[in-house]
Design a protein around this motif. Sequence first.
Motif, PDB file in Angstrom:
ATOM      1  N   LEU A   4      71.903 -24.776 -65.622  1.00 22.92           N
ATOM      2  CA  LEU A   4      71.416 -23.560 -64.932  1.00 22.92           C
ATOM      3  C   LEU A   4      72.647 -22.745 -64.687  1.00 22.92           C
ATOM      4  O   LEU A   4      72.490 -21.417 -65.158  1.00 22.92           O
ATOM      5  CB  LEU A   4      70.569 -23.883 -63.740  1.00 22.92           C
ATOM      6  CG  LEU A   4      70.118 -22.482 -63.019  1.00 22.92           C
ATOM      7  CD1 LEU A   4      69.156 -21.746 -64.026  1.00 22.92           C
ATOM      8  CD2 LEU A   4      69.476 -23.007 -61.796  1.00 22.92           C
ATOM      9  N   TYR A   5      73.736 -23.118 -64.259  1.00 20.86           N
ATOM     10  CA  TYR A   5      74.688 -22.278 -63.823  1.00 20.86           C
ATOM     11  C   TYR A   5      75.085 -21.573 -65.228  1.00 20.86           C
ATOM     12  O   TYR A   5      75.543 -20.144 -64.937  1.00 20.86           O
ATOM     13  CB  TYR A   5      75.946 -23.002 -63.042  1.00 20.86           C
ATOM     14  CG  TYR A   5      76.811 -22.133 -62.784  1.00 20.86           C
ATOM     15  CD1 TYR A   5      76.820 -21.048 -61.545  1.00 20.86           C
ATOM     16  CD2 TYR A   5      78.121 -21.663 -63.665  1.00 20.86           C
ATOM     17  CE1 TYR A   5      77.878 -20.014 -61.168  1.00 20.86           C
ATOM     18  CE2 TYR A   5      79.057 -20.631 -63.237  1.00 20.86           C
ATOM     19  CZ  TYR A   5      79.043 -19.983 -62.253  1.00 20.86           C
ATOM     20  OH  TYR A   5      79.723 -18.890 -61.797  1.00 20.86           O
ATOM     21  N   ASN A   6      75.418 -22.149 -66.216  1.00 16.59           N
ATOM     22  CA  ASN A   6      75.860 -21.702 -67.402  1.00 16.59           C
ATOM     23  C   ASN A   6      74.984 -20.574 -67.979  1.00 16.59           C
ATOM     24  O   ASN A   6      75.367 -19.589 -68.480  1.00 16.59           O
ATOM     25  CB  ASN A   6      76.254 -22.764 -68.485  1.00 16.59           C
ATOM     26  CG  ASN A   6      77.436 -23.419 -67.947  1.00 16.59           C
ATOM     27  OD1 ASN A   6      78.047 -22.866 -67.360  1.00 16.59           O
ATOM     28  ND2 ASN A   6      77.533 -24.557 -68.791  1.00 16.59           N
ATOM     29  N   ARG A   7      73.668 -20.822 -67.710  1.00 19.51           N
ATOM     30  CA  ARG A   7      72.630 -19.853 -68.308  1.00 19.51           C
ATOM     31  C   ARG A   7      72.693 -18.637 -67.181  1.00 19.51           C
ATOM     32  O   ARG A   7      72.507 -17.494 -67.808  1.00 19.51           O
ATOM     33  CB  ARG A   7      71.396 -20.639 -68.391  1.00 19.51           C
ATOM     34  CG  ARG A   7      71.256 -21.648 -69.316  1.00 19.51           C
ATOM     35  CD  ARG A   7      69.794 -22.122 -69.601  1.00 19.51           C
ATOM     36  NE  ARG A   7      69.692 -23.417 -69.148  1.00 19.51           N
ATOM     37  CZ  ARG A   7      68.570 -24.075 -69.265  1.00 19.51           C
ATOM     38  NH1 ARG A   7      67.469 -23.641 -69.959  1.00 19.51           N
ATOM     39  NH2 ARG A   7      68.438 -25.199 -68.847  1.00 19.51           N
ATOM     40  N   LEU A   8      72.861 -18.783 -66.224  1.00 17.62           N
ATOM     41  CA  LEU A   8      73.114 -17.840 -65.143  1.00 17.62           C
ATOM     42  C   LEU A   8      74.379 -16.715 -65.420  1.00 17.62           C
ATOM     43  O   LEU A   8      74.274 -15.508 -65.756  1.00 17.62           O
ATOM     44  CB  LEU A   8      72.982 -18.005 -63.828  1.00 17.62           C
ATOM     45  CG  LEU A   8      71.630 -18.770 -63.200  1.00 17.62           C
ATOM     46  CD1 LEU A   8      71.719 -19.133 -61.872  1.00 17.62           C
ATOM     47  CD2 LEU A   8      70.283 -17.626 -63.170  1.00 17.62           C
ATOM     48  N   SER A   9      75.351 -17.446 -65.565  1.00 19.24           N
ATOM     49  CA  SER A   9      76.799 -16.724 -65.606  1.00 19.24           C
ATOM     50  C   SER A   9      76.889 -16.086 -66.796  1.00 19.24           C
ATOM     51  O   SER A   9      77.427 -15.160 -67.061  1.00 19.24           O
ATOM     52  CB  SER A   9      77.904 -17.854 -65.418  1.00 19.24           C
ATOM     53  OG  SER A   9      77.919 -18.817 -66.434  1.00 19.24           O
ATOM     54  N   ALA A  10      76.353 -16.569 -67.865  1.00 15.03           N
ATOM     55  CA  ALA A  10      76.119 -15.882 -69.123  1.00 15.03           C
ATOM     56  C   ALA A  10      75.469 -14.445 -69.051  1.00 15.03           C
ATOM     57  O   ALA A  10      75.747 -13.442 -69.826  1.00 15.03           O
ATOM     58  CB  ALA A  10      75.363 -16.404 -70.421  1.00 15.03           C
ATOM     59  N   CYS A  11      74.849 -14.145 -67.916  1.00 10.94           N
ATOM     60  CA  CYS A  11      74.295 -13.027 -67.672  1.00 10.94           C
ATOM     61  C   CYS A  11      74.872 -12.219 -66.586  1.00 10.94           C
ATOM     62  O   CYS A  11      74.679 -10.955 -66.352  1.00 10.94           O
ATOM     63  CB  CYS A  11      72.868 -12.850 -67.205  1.00 10.94           C
ATOM     64  SG  CYS A  11      71.827 -13.922 -68.169  1.00 10.94           S
ATOM     65  N   PHE A  12      76.132 -12.575 -66.243  1.00  8.43           N
ATOM     66  CA  PHE A  12      76.753 -11.931 -65.108  1.00  8.43           C
ATOM     67  C   PHE A  12      77.630 -10.515 -65.771  1.00  8.43           C
ATOM     68  O   PHE A  12      77.705 -10.539 -66.943  1.00  8.43           O
ATOM     69  CB  PHE A  12      77.884 -12.667 -64.547  1.00  8.43           C
ATOM     70  CG  PHE A  12      77.533 -13.876 -63.549  1.00  8.43           C
ATOM     71  CD1 PHE A  12      76.168 -13.926 -63.306  1.00  8.43           C
ATOM     72  CD2 PHE A  12      78.233 -14.844 -63.011  1.00  8.43           C
ATOM     73  CE1 PHE A  12      75.887 -15.142 -62.577  1.00  8.43           C
ATOM     74  CE2 PHE A  12      77.904 -16.016 -62.340  1.00  8.43           C
ATOM     75  CZ  PHE A  12      76.476 -15.989 -62.066  1.00  8.43           C
ATOM     76  N   PRO A  13      77.600  -9.458 -65.045  1.00  2.00           N
ATOM     77  CA  PRO A  13      78.143  -8.538 -65.622  1.00  2.00           C
ATOM     78  C   PRO A  13      79.889  -8.527 -66.278  1.00  2.00           C
ATOM     79  O   PRO A  13      80.562  -9.443 -65.718  1.00  2.00           O
ATOM     80  CB  PRO A  13      78.499  -7.524 -64.235  1.00  2.00           C
ATOM     81  CG  PRO A  13      77.580  -7.981 -63.158  1.00  2.00           C
ATOM     82  CD  PRO A  13      77.570  -9.483 -63.471  1.00  2.00           C
ATOM     83  N   ALA A 159      68.329 -30.279 -60.896  1.00  2.47           N
ATOM     84  CA  ALA A 159      69.005 -29.525 -60.315  1.00  2.47           C
ATOM     85  C   ALA A 159      68.648 -29.249 -58.769  1.00  2.47           C
ATOM     86  O   ALA A 159      69.713 -29.208 -58.157  1.00  2.47           O
ATOM     87  CB  ALA A 159      68.777 -28.096 -60.911  1.00  2.47           C
ATOM     88  N   ALA A 160      67.541 -29.524 -58.391  1.00  5.58           N
ATOM     89  CA  ALA A 160      67.328 -29.442 -56.956  1.00  5.58           C
ATOM     90  C   ALA A 160      66.049 -30.465 -56.625  1.00  5.58           C
ATOM     91  O   ALA A 160      65.322 -30.651 -57.344  1.00  5.58           O
ATOM     92  CB  ALA A 160      66.842 -28.076 -56.634  1.00  5.58           C
ATOM     93  N   ILE A 161      65.908 -30.892 -55.286  1.00  7.04           N
ATOM     94  CA  ILE A 161      64.769 -31.470 -54.657  1.00  7.04           C
ATOM     95  C   ILE A 161      64.339 -30.546 -53.562  1.00  7.04           C
ATOM     96  O   ILE A 161      65.107 -30.292 -52.698  1.00  7.04           O
ATOM     97  CB  ILE A 161      65.237 -32.855 -54.393  1.00  7.04           C
ATOM     98  CG1 ILE A 161      65.369 -33.732 -55.699  1.00  7.04           C
ATOM     99  CG2 ILE A 161      64.000 -33.291 -53.602  1.00  7.04           C
ATOM    100  CD1 ILE A 161      65.877 -35.191 -55.457  1.00  7.04           C
ATOM    101  N   LEU A 162      63.269 -30.261 -53.445  1.00  2.00           N
ATOM    102  CA  LEU A 162      62.607 -29.511 -52.145  1.00  2.00           C
ATOM    103  C   LEU A 162      61.530 -30.463 -51.840  1.00  2.00           C
ATOM    104  O   LEU A 162      60.494 -30.549 -52.364  1.00  2.00           O
ATOM    105  CB  LEU A 162      61.933 -27.939 -52.646  1.00  2.00           C
ATOM    106  CG  LEU A 162      63.202 -26.847 -52.695  1.00  2.00           C
ATOM    107  CD1 LEU A 162      64.333 -27.208 -53.296  1.00  2.00           C
ATOM    108  CD2 LEU A 162      62.476 -25.525 -52.927  1.00  2.00           C
TER     109      LEU A 162
END
Length: 504
Positions: A4-13, A159-162
């Motif tokens: 997920l981090y890579n998918r988010l950071s691909a959208c960073f400015p 990625a997470a457990i809630l």
Amino acid sequence: MSNLYNRLSACFPADATRPFAYLPDGTVVSYADVEERSAAYANVLRDLGVGIGDRVAIQAEKSVDMLLFYLGCLRAGAIFLPLNTAYTAGEIDYFLRDAEPALFVCSAPQLDASLRTAGAANVARVETLDDGGEGSLTVAARRASARFDTVARAGQDLAAILYTSGTTGRSKGAMLTHDNLASNCFTLKDAWRFSADDVLLHALPIFHTHGLFVATNVTLASGAAMILLPRFSNDAVVDALPRATVMMGVPTFYIRLLDDPRFNRDLVAHMRLFVSGSAPLSADIHRSFRERSGHAILERYGMTETNMNTSNPYDGDRIAGTVGLPLPGVSVRVVDAETGAPMPAGEVGMIEIAGPNVFSGYWRMPEKTAAEFHDGYFVSGDLGMIDARGYVSIVGRGKDLIICGGYNVYPAEVETALDELPEVLESAVIGVPHPDMGEGVVAVVVPKEAGFSDEDRLLRALSERLARFKQPRRIVFVPALPKNGMGKVQKTILRDEHAKSFVA
Ligand code: MLC
Ligand code: AMP
């Protein structure tokens, strides 16, 4: 690229000096900081021996460092497990034993108590994370390298457990994959037209889906910025609104703003969107808000297990009292709760959900997981209908759940805690209308000794066992509970009897 981090950071400015977070003390955290400080946290995790797939439990005050640490966990391939700051030691003990995290993170003032809780639950490592940046993890991150190669993860990896409580028995850890979180945040980004120009007013807690995934992931996926408030307060929100473009909240936020004379059209003329979710927004509040501010609140519907399912449209009619249309890629159906047969449009039944947003199951509970799926659809426990235009309305709950200020309280858990007290013979816990929190918790108690009515004593005893938001706001003593022929408590009768507990 599935992390997920890579998918988010691909959208960073492209311009990494752009802001990610405006903090209350005036500090601005840039996207360069996001990349470097999340890398530093990932390095610290690796140095501490936290491996890929290890759980990292955290109960800490809201801070930008907690968000950067969440990203560090993603990057290191660890599973992020946030816990409500209101949980008592007894509640934390259960989560730690169940999740077996490699690391437990707490706020510095809680260190001694947390060492005891973690020690008893056999959690080897306890570290601290704090707002002021003095936590042991933050200090270690300052010394760590600001470069980290984000580990490869498959879309189906966790990625997470809630944790979410249940209508019966123990809390369950909802396992959310990198794909679950990524699909939902990109869907919401498009649905709500997020862009790098947005500034989100963030006043929600960050241990729940709403503040953590909806608010934070959508902001990151848009390369947008947020104003990070430690918590909701009218003063702080009224002060920050002129600098924001979008706000997300639970209905209590909007109820409280409507009570504030400073909240008017001029204050929010520049805003482009108000989103509400986590609890029902009454049609009255929706209408009052529109009259006062000129904005139609966009209501959406989600769950910890499914992320967001439906949303009123950005363009088009936002219909008060509905939660809108299924989001793209999400399938929502209404079935007969008894037979499982699909219901015609306009008829009420059980809401079921399928799609890439739906979690992969409850942690180490395969039977419970199987029991909550029906033909590949997750059974929400919410009762609702879909109208001819496709709008979904939630009309009730098939699960015994109280939602108080956006926090879920399961009566069974409170009843168990009450029934364990020596003064209590039996109890029934109900939710009744509350003007501020939506619903308020009332306990109806049959004491062991006739005439016992010491409410304070029971509340004091409960405060050691249950988080504050789960504790009854009123305890009523009765000689007997109304029961049907099967011996089951008739909560509808109790709800009617006590309907006016919090309203005039
Ligand atoms: C605080 N208290 C609550 C409470 N919040 N009690 C019951 N229910 C709550 N929700 C307690 C406080 O500890 C305090 O106790 C007393 O109530 C009065 O507090 P307050 O100052 O009036 O409340 P405040 O601290 O302002 O908090 C209210 C709130 C907060 C609405 C701002 O609860 C909040 O931020 N809620 C958001 C919850 C959320 O994010 N839910 C998303 C879940 S995800 P004392 O001892 O002082 O009397 C989900 C899926 C989805 O549902 O679709 O999003
Ligand atoms: P949680 O388990 O904390 O994720 O809470 C999920 C529950 O919150 C859902 O099953 C619904 O009962 C409720 N919920 C979320 N959004 C809405 C909404 N917009 N309207 C009514 N109920 C909602």
